[in-house]
Design an enzyme around this catalytic site. Structure first.
Site, PDB file in Angstrom:
ATOM      1  CG  ASP A  61      21.280  15.134   4.740  1.00 39.72           C
ATOM      2  OD1 ASP A  61      21.914  15.819   5.578  1.00 39.72           O
ATOM      3  OD2 ASP A  61      21.279  13.888   4.749  1.00 39.72           O
ATOM      4  CG  ASN A  69      28.962  11.082   6.237  1.00 36.46           C
ATOM      5  OD1 ASN A  69      29.001  12.242   5.874  1.00 36.46           O
ATOM      6  ND2 ASN A  69      28.535  10.760   7.453  1.00 36.46           N
ATOM      7  CG  LEU A  70      33.155   8.836   2.270  1.00 38.70           C
ATOM      8  CD1 LEU A  70      34.478   9.136   1.580  1.00 38.70           C
ATOM      9  CD2 LEU A  70      31.989   9.311   1.410  1.00 38.70           C
ATOM     10  CD  GLN A  71      30.412   1.916   7.818  1.00 39.26           C
ATOM     11  OE1 GLN A  71      29.671   2.909   7.858  1.00 39.26           O
ATOM     12  NE2 GLN A  71      30.165   0.816   8.495  1.00 39.26           N
ATOM     13  CE  LYS A  85      26.008  13.317   4.967  1.00 40.26           C
ATOM     14  NZ  LYS A  85      25.432  12.454   6.023  1.00 40.26           N
ATOM     15  CG  ASN A 130      17.226  12.400  14.206  1.00 41.20           C
ATOM     16  OD1 ASN A 130      16.274  13.084  14.583  1.00 41.20           O
ATOM     17  ND2 ASN A 130      17.760  12.557  12.998  1.00 41.20           N
ATOM     18  CB  CYS A 172       0.028   2.046  15.737  1.00 44.33           C
ATOM     19  SG  CYS A 172      -1.355   3.013  15.110  1.00 44.33           S
ATOM     20  CB  CYS A 186      24.779   4.601  13.681  1.00 47.42           C
ATOM     21  SG  CYS A 186      24.803   6.234  12.934  1.00 47.42           S
ATOM     22  CB  CYS A 246      -3.488   7.358  13.196  1.00 52.49           C
ATOM     23  SG  CYS A 246      -3.007   5.710  13.777  1.00 52.49           S
TER      24      CYS A 246
END
Length: 266
Positions: A61, A69-71, A85, A130, A172, A186, A246
């Site tokens: 990260d 972020n803390l939520q 982080k 993402n 796939c 988000c 694949c």
């Protein structure tokens, strides 16, 4: 390796659990798992894998802890604001289980670093937010023959799938990422924090199952969750012979980075 007295006490509930036992716990202690994204999904993954005794955790990260972020990113605390982080998560992991080795990778994934990263671990957990990272992880793991578990969350729900070599991959089901103008992050539409905990805990469970060799993994399946109705849907799928990555005649042979940015940057 032989478990110490302290390890036998710490992991006692695993040792008496049929399907894990001392042999399975030893496998966990000797395993290496890469967690990509120490956010909403990566937080419970890191917490439960460290509690379970997975011996080495790699954390990827490049972001800093912010108040938004803390939520949902429960491995970080208010006092961690502004810290990398990976540093915050490493501290929390060692407070929970000081025996865990943490390898910090303080950067974002790219087409130049992802293959070497996944190559060094037994199992990869995709906790990213993402499409760029999700396709990079999927493609690199396929090319390197690595198993992984992909998770995603948005609003009140999420989805999950696991890949082992020879089973269906992310392409796939979704051959190409959507147009950037059709992508909702988000930060645009929100996410219920507890949903991240539900889906991340399921990812940790998939990793433990793979490392110990127990149970049935979410391969050739997409598990979706709707928190408003509290319903799971298990969608069966198979490896597609015409998959560009694949399939029988792959046309994707090099890694390509798509133009999406992490949710926190949007």
């Amino acid at each position: 390796m032989e478990l110490t007295k302290e390890q036998k006490l710490r992991y006692h509930r695993h040792l008496v659990l049929q399907g894990i036992g001392e042999e399975g716990q030893t496998k966990l202690l000797q395993s290496r798992v890469l967690i990509v994204g120490v956010g909403g999904l990566g937080s419970p993954v890191a917490q439960y894998l460290s509690a379970a005794g997975v011996g080495t955790l790699g954390l990827v990260d490049g972001d800093l802890v912010s108040l938004t972020n803390l939520q949902r990113q429960v491995i970080h605390k208010t006092g961690d604001l502004g810290r990398p982080k990976v540093d915050s998560a490493e501290e929390a992991i060692h407070l929970l289980n000081p025996d865990i080795k943490v390898i910090k990778h303080e950067f974002y994934l790219s087409e130049t670093n992802v293959a070497a990263l996944v190559r060094d671990y037994d199992f990869i957990v995709d906790g990213t937010d993402n499409f760029s990272s999700k396709y990079l992880i999927n493609d690199a793991c396929i090319m390197e023959g690595k198993p992984f578990c992909m998770g995603g969350i948005q609003r009140f729900g999420g989805q999950l799938m696991t890949h082992l070599p020879g089973t269906a991959c992310y392409r796939c089901l979704f051959p190409e990422p959507p147009s950037i103008r059709n992508v909702e992050t988000c930060s645009m539409v929100g996410v219920l924090g507890s949903v991240a905990g539900i889906m991340g805990t399921l990812q940790a469970t998939e990793a433990i199952k793979y490392l110990t060799g127990m149970g049935e993994l979410l391969t050739n399946r997409l598990l979706t969750f709707d928190g408003l109705t509290m319903q799971f849907q298990d969608i069966r799928m198979g490896r597609q012979p015409h998959c560009a990555l694949c399939g029988e005649h792959p046309t994707i042979t090099t890694l390509k980075e798509y133009a999406f940015q992490p949710c926190s940057k949007r």
